[in-house]
Design a protein around this motif. Structure first.
Motif, PDB file in Angstrom:
ATOM      1  N   LEU A  88       9.336  54.882 -20.407  1.00  0.00           N
ATOM      2  CA  LEU A  88       9.989  54.029 -19.423  1.00  0.00           C
ATOM      3  C   LEU A  88       8.957  53.426 -18.495  1.00  0.00           C
ATOM      4  CD1 LEU A  88      12.147  56.672 -19.831  1.00  0.00           C
ATOM      5  CD2 LEU A  88      13.513  55.128 -18.443  1.00  0.00           C
ATOM      6  N   ASP A  89       9.172  52.166 -18.155  1.00  0.00           N
ATOM      7  CA  ASP A  89       8.347  51.436 -17.188  1.00  0.00           C
ATOM      8  C   ASP A  89       9.259  51.055 -16.025  1.00  0.00           C
ATOM      9  OD1 ASP A  89       6.645  49.764 -15.789  1.00  0.00           O
ATOM     10  OD2 ASP A  89       6.716  48.141 -17.256  1.00  0.00           O
ATOM     11  N   VAL A  90       8.942  51.599 -14.845  1.00  0.00           N
ATOM     12  CA  VAL A  90       9.793  51.412 -13.671  1.00  0.00           C
ATOM     13  C   VAL A  90       9.107  50.474 -12.693  1.00  0.00           C
ATOM     14  CG1 VAL A  90      10.926  52.561 -11.729  1.00  0.00           C
ATOM     15  CG2 VAL A  90      10.762  53.727 -13.951  1.00  0.00           C
ATOM     16  N   THR A  91       9.798  49.422 -12.273  1.00  0.00           N
ATOM     17  CA  THR A  91       9.311  48.517 -11.226  1.00  0.00           C
ATOM     18  C   THR A  91      10.429  48.332 -10.207  1.00  0.00           C
ATOM     19  OG1 THR A  91      10.111  46.403 -12.117  1.00  0.00           O
ATOM     20  CG2 THR A  91       8.048  47.273 -13.050  1.00  0.00           C
ATOM     21  N   PRO A  92      10.134  47.708  -9.056  1.00  0.00           N
ATOM     22  CA  PRO A  92      11.202  47.454  -8.090  1.00  0.00           C
ATOM     23  C   PRO A  92      12.288  46.511  -8.614  1.00  0.00           C
ATOM     24  CG  PRO A  92       9.063  47.332  -7.015  1.00  0.00           C
ATOM     25  CD  PRO A  92       8.805  47.410  -8.485  1.00  0.00           C
ATOM     26  N   GLY A 148       6.691  55.880 -16.380  1.00  0.00           N
ATOM     27  CA  GLY A 148       5.635  55.279 -15.577  1.00  0.00           C
ATOM     28  C   GLY A 148       6.221  54.631 -14.335  1.00  0.00           C
ATOM     29  N   THR A 149       5.654  54.957 -13.175  1.00  0.00           N
ATOM     30  CA  THR A 149       6.110  54.394 -11.904  1.00  0.00           C
ATOM     31  C   THR A 149       4.915  53.939 -11.084  1.00  0.00           C
ATOM     32  OG1 THR A 149       5.962  56.443 -10.608  1.00  0.00           O
ATOM     33  CG2 THR A 149       8.003  56.073 -11.852  1.00  0.00           C
ATOM     34  N   PRO A 150       5.122  53.035 -10.127  1.00  0.00           N
ATOM     35  CA  PRO A 150       4.084  52.813  -9.119  1.00  0.00           C
ATOM     36  C   PRO A 150       3.840  54.117  -8.362  1.00  0.00           C
ATOM     37  CG  PRO A 150       5.805  51.125  -8.994  1.00  0.00           C
ATOM     38  CD  PRO A 150       6.310  52.194  -9.917  1.00  0.00           C
ATOM     39  N   GLY A 151       2.655  54.253  -7.760  1.00  0.00           N
ATOM     40  CA  GLY A 151       2.351  55.471  -7.031  1.00  0.00           C
ATOM     41  C   GLY A 151       2.178  56.643  -7.970  1.00  0.00           C
ATOM     42  N   ALA A 152       2.406  57.842  -7.444  1.00  0.00           N
ATOM     43  CA  ALA A 152       2.247  59.049  -8.249  1.00  0.00           C
ATOM     44  C   ALA A 152       3.030  60.180  -7.611  1.00  0.00           C
ATOM     45  CB  ALA A 152       0.763  59.442  -8.353  1.00  0.00           C
ATOM     46  N   PHE A 153       3.538  61.079  -8.462  1.00  0.00           N
ATOM     47  CA  PHE A 153       4.221  62.256  -7.969  1.00  0.00           C
ATOM     48  C   PHE A 153       3.186  63.316  -7.598  1.00  0.00           C
ATOM     49  CE2 PHE A 153       7.628  60.150 -10.230  1.00  0.00           C
ATOM     50  CZ  PHE A 153       8.722  60.383  -9.409  1.00  0.00           C
ATOM     51  N   ASP A 154       3.205  63.749  -6.359  1.00  0.00           N
ATOM     52  CA  ASP A 154       2.260  64.747  -5.866  1.00  0.00           C
ATOM     53  C   ASP A 154       2.499  66.055  -6.609  1.00  0.00           C
ATOM     54  OD1 ASP A 154       0.971  66.805  -4.349  1.00  0.00           O
ATOM     55  OD2 ASP A 154       0.954  65.478  -2.603  1.00  0.00           O
ATOM     56  N   VAL A 384       2.304  48.925 -19.551  1.00  0.00           N
ATOM     57  CA  VAL A 384       2.733  50.212 -18.991  1.00  0.00           C
ATOM     58  C   VAL A 384       3.672  50.920 -19.952  1.00  0.00           C
ATOM     59  CG1 VAL A 384       3.935  51.326 -17.065  1.00  0.00           C
ATOM     60  CG2 VAL A 384       2.401  49.387 -16.628  1.00  0.00           C
ATOM     61  N   LEU A 385       4.607  50.184 -20.521  1.00  0.00           N
ATOM     62  CA  LEU A 385       5.540  50.783 -21.476  1.00  0.00           C
ATOM     63  C   LEU A 385       4.805  51.299 -22.704  1.00  0.00           C
ATOM     64  CD1 LEU A 385       8.572  51.281 -22.057  1.00  0.00           C
ATOM     65  CD2 LEU A 385       8.572  49.104 -23.285  1.00  0.00           C
ATOM     66  N   HIS A 386       3.860  50.508 -23.216  1.00  0.00           N
ATOM     67  CA  HIS A 386       3.087  50.965 -24.379  1.00  0.00           C
ATOM     68  C   HIS A 386       2.259  52.199 -24.028  1.00  0.00           C
ATOM     69  CE1 HIS A 386       4.050  48.001 -27.416  1.00  0.00           C
ATOM     70  NE2 HIS A 386       3.921  47.031 -26.536  1.00  0.00           N
ATOM     71  N   GLY A 387       1.716  52.243 -22.821  1.00  0.00           N
ATOM     72  CA  GLY A 387       0.972  53.421 -22.407  1.00  0.00           C
ATOM     73  C   GLY A 387       1.852  54.652 -22.319  1.00  0.00           C
TER      74      GLY A 387
END
Length: 405
Positions: A88-92, A148-154, A384-387
């Motif tokens: 999954l590729d997540v954007t706003p 995949g999202t912007p930022g990162a989960f701590d 991003v989706l391919h990654g």
């Protein structure tokens, strides 16, 4: 079964099996003779190997190599139904999901546009459910999903950081809620890191152990690959270069609250229309923007494509100024990491084409202590989706292709 020990026949068989499976992934259908030649195995051993892999459902016969002199030989290939993964590729603006089989072939996608007040769990389950249904599968058929999202989960708190612009993704229980809603292992990765995975496995960074991917689209970021591995940092924030203080912009205090910093303000997409106007570039009429990005990115892409198509006069000055802005922050990254190459990615860089790349390379040579090659990203469509899919496939193949148990 007990674990195989070094040098035992079962371990050697497992090693030969994995080597043959990797060859089939890389080269496509192969005959028994060709597999034996590439692995160094005798014909009887290659035959036993293929029979073993066919019996466990990892290999299928796919026809013959007709057209050559002599008797036709049976060809074998990876069984695409051996496993499936999701990405999954997540954007706003939207959540885009895809399903791929074990060979890496994408068999279905589904997109869910963002709606005001939408919850992340609902977005993910709807997008993934649509892709799974389009593939003719059930969610339980997926071995793994990477988001995949912007930022990162701590990794210490499980909270999404560096992405305040992503609505609906900041619940303190989000990861637990997603785990409860999905029946398979779910992993999370920064979107720019996944673009780097795509380039490393499919594109411009193949064969390179140390590289930086510079990304400019909804935000300005970087992915750092050292010794062939992604460097994520203690909180997952390695590569958040949009916060980098740079000359030409005032220091921004508490940048994580402002979700911006000097480099983002200097070279991010939001400033490109103003820069173009100041230099006399008149924007062309564009159609309404759609996925995969919003209005600001669409405006920047249009200006860059316009300038790259005729790089002279005001267009050249615009590209030069933008190259200087990009090089200002990139020089600091190069000074610290000294990468072999820098992969240029994201629509607000790739739209500038070769004119922008060459100007940026010249500027970086003036500002940085070393001179890495700047190469355009080759995974231009949905990187991003391919990654995400490649990341899911790597872990799944390690499991499915292990015949030692």
């Amino acid at each position: 079964m007990p674990a195989a020990t070094p040098g035992t026949p079962s371990l050697l068989r497992a090693m030969n099996d994995r080597a043959a499976l990797e060859l089939l992934l890389t080269h496509g259908p192969l005959s028994r003779t060709r597999i034996g030649h590439l692995t160094g195995l005798s014909k009887p051993t290659a035959s036993q190997l293929l029979a073993r892999l066919e019996a466990v459902g990892l290999v299928v016969a796919t026809g013959t190599d007709g057209g050559r002199p002599g008797p036709s030989a049976q060809l074998y290939a990876i069984n695409p139904r051996a496993a499936y993964v999701g990405g999954l590729d997540v954007t706003p603006e939207r959540v885009l999901a895809a399903v791929a089989d074990i060979t890496g072939t994408v068999i279905a996608t589904h997109e869910v546009p963002y709606t005001e007040g939408a919850e992340a769990v609902d977005q993910v389950t709807e997008a993934l459910g649509g892709a799974v249904k389009a593939a003719g599968l059930h969610r339980s058929d997926l071995r793994r999903v990477v988001i995949g999202t912007p930022g990162a989960f701590d990794p210490q708190t499980g909270r999404l950081r560096y992405a305040s612009h992503l609505p609906g993704w900041h619940s303190p229980t989000l990861l637990e809620d997603l785990a409860a809603a999905l029946p398979m292992p779910v992993e999370y990765e920064n979107d720019v890191n996944l673009a780097a995975v795509a380039e490393q496995r499919l594109g411009a960074a193949r064969g390179h152990e140390d590289f930086v991917l510079l990304w400019n689209e909804e935000g300005l970021g970087a992915a750092l690959v050292l010794g062939g591995r992604l460097h994520r940092g203690w909180t997952g924030g390695a590569g958040e270069v949009g916060f980098l203080p740079v000359p030409g912009r005032p220091l921004v205090r508490q940048v994580t609250r402002a979700n911006s910093g000097g480099y983002q303000e200097l070279a991010g997409v939001e400033g490109l229309p103003r820069l173009a106007a100041d230099l006399g570039v008149e924007p062309q009429e564009t159609s309404a923007p759609g996925a995969p990005y919003g209005r600001e990115v669409a405006a920047a892409v249009s200006l860059l494509e316009q300038a790259a198509a005729a790089p002279e006069g005001a267009h050249l000055r615009f590209l030069q100024s933008y190259a200087t802005a990009l090089a200002t922050g990139l020089a600091s990254v190069v000074a610290v990491l000294d990468p072999e190459i820098v992969v240029l990615s994201g629509s607000a860089i790739s739209a500038g084409g070769e004119p922008l790349r060459s100007l940026l390379e010249a500027e970086l040579a003036e500002l940085a202590p070393s001179r890495p090659r700047l190469v355009p990203g080759q995974v231009r469509e949905r990187p991003v989706l391919h990654g995400a899919l490649e990341s899911a496939l790597a872990a799944t193949r390690d499991e499915v292709f292990d015949t030692s148990g």
